[in-house]
Design an enzyme around this catalytic site. Structure first.
Site, PDB file in Angstrom:
ATOM      1  N   HIS A 129      13.979  36.272  82.860  1.00  0.00           N
ATOM      2  CA  HIS A 129      13.352  37.000  81.854  1.00  0.00           C
ATOM      3  C   HIS A 129      12.865  38.134  82.344  1.00  0.00           C
ATOM      4  CE1 HIS A 129      11.998  37.078  77.774  1.00  0.00           C
ATOM      5  NE2 HIS A 129      10.634  37.741  78.513  1.00  0.00           N
ATOM      6  N   ARG A 144       2.409  39.406  64.555  1.00  0.00           N
ATOM      7  CA  ARG A 144       1.911  40.314  65.476  1.00  0.00           C
ATOM      8  C   ARG A 144       2.366  41.597  65.354  1.00  0.00           C
ATOM      9  NH1 ARG A 144       3.600  37.620  70.672  1.00  0.00           N
ATOM     10  NH2 ARG A 144       2.343  39.365  71.812  1.00  0.00           N
ATOM     11  N   LYS A 165       9.083  30.085  75.042  1.00  0.00           N
ATOM     12  CA  LYS A 165      10.422  30.111  74.962  1.00  0.00           C
ATOM     13  C   LYS A 165      11.384  29.799  76.395  1.00  0.00           C
ATOM     14  CE  LYS A 165       9.995  34.118  73.236  1.00  0.00           C
ATOM     15  NZ  LYS A 165      10.064  35.275  72.550  1.00  0.00           N
ATOM     16  N   ASP A 217       6.706  30.641  67.623  1.00  0.00           N
ATOM     17  CA  ASP A 217       6.718  32.252  68.460  1.00  0.00           C
ATOM     18  C   ASP A 217       7.342  32.897  67.437  1.00  0.00           C
ATOM     19  OD1 ASP A 217       6.322  34.103  70.287  1.00  0.00           O
ATOM     20  OD2 ASP A 217       8.513  34.084  70.281  1.00  0.00           O
ATOM     21  N   SER A 277       4.020  33.870  74.191  1.00  0.00           N
ATOM     22  CA  SER A 277       5.198  33.825  73.369  1.00  0.00           C
ATOM     23  C   SER A 277       6.391  33.872  74.363  1.00  0.00           C
ATOM     24  CB  SER A 277       5.269  35.286  72.837  1.00  0.00           C
ATOM     25  OG  SER A 277       6.170  35.927  72.332  1.00  0.00           O
TER      26      SER A 277
HETATM   27  N1  URA Z   1       8.447  39.621  74.623  1.00  0.00           N
HETATM   28  C1  URA Z   1       8.267  38.607  73.862  1.00  0.00           C
HETATM   29  O1  URA Z   1       9.148  37.492  73.690  1.00  0.00           O
HETATM   30  N2  URA Z   1       6.894  38.408  73.504  1.00  0.00           N
HETATM   31  C2  URA Z   1       6.235  39.031  73.568  1.00  0.00           C
HETATM   32  O2  URA Z   1       4.722  38.897  73.278  1.00  0.00           O
HETATM   33  C3  URA Z   1       6.287  40.460  74.240  1.00  0.00           C
HETATM   34  C4  URA Z   1       7.686  40.331  74.745  1.00  0.00           C
END
Ligand code: URA
Length: 440
Positions: free
Chosen positions: A84, A170, A189, A163, A185
């Site tokens: 990621h 947000r 995932k 999320d 967040s």
């Molecule tokens: N990427 C995400 O998936 N969430 C965040 O809060 C910031 C970057």
């Protein structure tokens, strides 16, 4: 005890930790009836921004968000890995890493996203390949991962839905830039995707969410702790985003550049970076020592195995696989303009956020969620940080559908690139590597 969101807001506002039970109830109320009112969630998010969360609260929030939807479990005959990036400009590493790592014997089921603000997204890049489908059903995704060992698909709505809702909230309440919230967040995932080995590319600098080393290190520390709490092996690489990654920004342009690396152009900074990351992920997955895995990654590219696997992945997802041998088939936008250096010197600054914004003006990203992307738009850099240039040397070429877009982006790009009289100090692309274990 009955759950009251007002009690959670009061506690977080006063820096009193929430219990695991309170965090579970709070997350439950994001997606399930009785729903928590959005204005109350927004108030809690703002309290988190000001007061932070403890490590235990952050871990509990991450796990509760992970469990808010479907969690994936892989029953495969080899290690499963995931990677990621926290978001950057010119970041096409997934396109290069996935086929290399899969060719090294590791399964790589990758869920990716679209571009966000000035940062690009892997899904948009892949969709610049004619015919490529990123919306795979769970069965298609699984079948492809079994057969080819890699698939890159759009995140499904069932994965960490808390999320999805929280992120949208947000985004419009100025509460994105809280380190515990970013950790929860991203990691909710990642953990829901079910990989055993996770490589996090934490971007630091002007083009990233984390603008300085201290914040990036803190985010990495929290993400590693969350992975560890879930029994996952995780590495975080802190990488420089004070300059774009590689020489191309824009969807088809980035696929062309990625294909170049897969076809053997590994001497570039991008090529070396991807081999290091691929080696790291293969090593994490237990394929060999760090040195063996780095060499293996290089060999996988040199033998053409990585390019072949990328072509198979494109074909399996309905795309035109011939672009791997003929990247020139990936169309560029019809208007182009090259900017040249107005003075001699060294490239001492490349503000990647501004370069990313210029690429959006050219059509490579979206201004609003509804905008469509011009896949052929973007920027090809001819110089990189630290290069010496003469007056009149080409700095970059812009591609767009209309001349007016080139005009708009030109001003931004001129301001984003600094040519100085002094050679700037060297800045490594990889700033630091942190691993689960001793440091969390
Ligand atoms: N990427 C995400 O998936 N969430 C965040 O809060 C910031 C970057």
């Amino acid at each position: 005890m009955a759950f009251h969101i007002t009690e959670c807001i009061r506690k977080t506002k006063n820096k009193q930790p929430l219990t695991n039970e309170e965090i579970r109830e709070l997350v439950r109320g994001i997606t399930k009836e009785p729903l928590i009112e959005e204005y109350q969630l927004a108030a809690w998010l703002m309290a988190v921004c000001f007061q932070g969360l403890t490590d235990a609260e952050t871990a509990a929030l991450t796990m509760a968000m992970r469990d808010s939807g479907q969690t994936m479990h892989w029953d495969l005959d080899g290690p499963v890995a995931d990677k990621h990036s926290t978001g950057g400009v010119g970041d096409k590493t997934t396109l290069i890493l996935a086929p290399i790592v899969a060719s090294g014997g590791v399964y790589m089921p990758k869920m990716s996203g679209r571009g966000l603000g000035h940062t690009g997204g892997t899904i948009d890049k892949l969709e610049s390949i004619p015919g490529f489908r990123t919306a795979l059903s769970p069965d298609e995704f699984l079948k492809q991962v079994r057969e080819i060992r890699c698939a890159v698909a759009m995140q499904t709505g069932d994965l960490a839905p808390a999320d999805k809702k929280l992120y949208a909230l947000r985004d419009v309440t100025e509460t994105v830039d809280s380190i515990p919230l970013i950790c929860a967040s991203i990691m909710s995932k990642k953990l829901a995707t079910g990989a055993d080995h996770i490589l996090l590319d934490v971007k630091v600098g002007s083009g990233a969410f984390m603008k300085n080393d201290a914040d990036a290190r803190e985010l990495a520390r929290l993400m590693l702790a969350a992975a560890k709490a879930d029994g996952k092996d995780c590495t975080a690489v802190l990488t420089d985003m004070d300059r774009p990654l590689g020489m191309c920004i824009g969807n088809a342009l980035e696929v062309r550049e990625a294909v170049g690396v897969l076809n053997g152009e590994t001497d570039s900074e991008l090529g070396q970076f991807c081999l290091t990351l691929a080696g790291e992920l293969l090593h994490q997955a237990g394929i060999g020592t760090a040195e063996q895995c780095r060499s293996m990654a290089q060999e996988i590219v040199e033998t053409g195995a990585a390019a072949d696997r990328f072509a198979r992945m494109i074909g399996a997802q309905g795309g035109d696989a011939s672009v791997v041998r003929h990247p020139e088939k990936l169309k560029l936008s019809r208007c182009e303009r090259t900017l040249t250096a107005q003075q001699a010197g060294w490239i001492a600054g490349m503000q990647s956020e501004e370069i990313g914004r210029a690429s959006v003006l050219l059509g490579a990203g979206r201004m609003t969620k509804k905008d469509s992307i011009d896949f052929g738009a973007g920027i090809r850099l001819h110089v990189k940080y630290g290069d010496e240039v003469g007056r009149g040397d080409a700095l970059l070429t812009m591609y767009a559908d209309k001349e007016s877009q080139l005009d708009e982006a030109e001003a931004k790009l001129r301001a984003a690139i600094t040519v100085a009289e002094q050679k700037p100090e060297e800045r490594p692309l990889i700033r630091e590597i942190l691993r689960t274990g001793a440091d969390t």
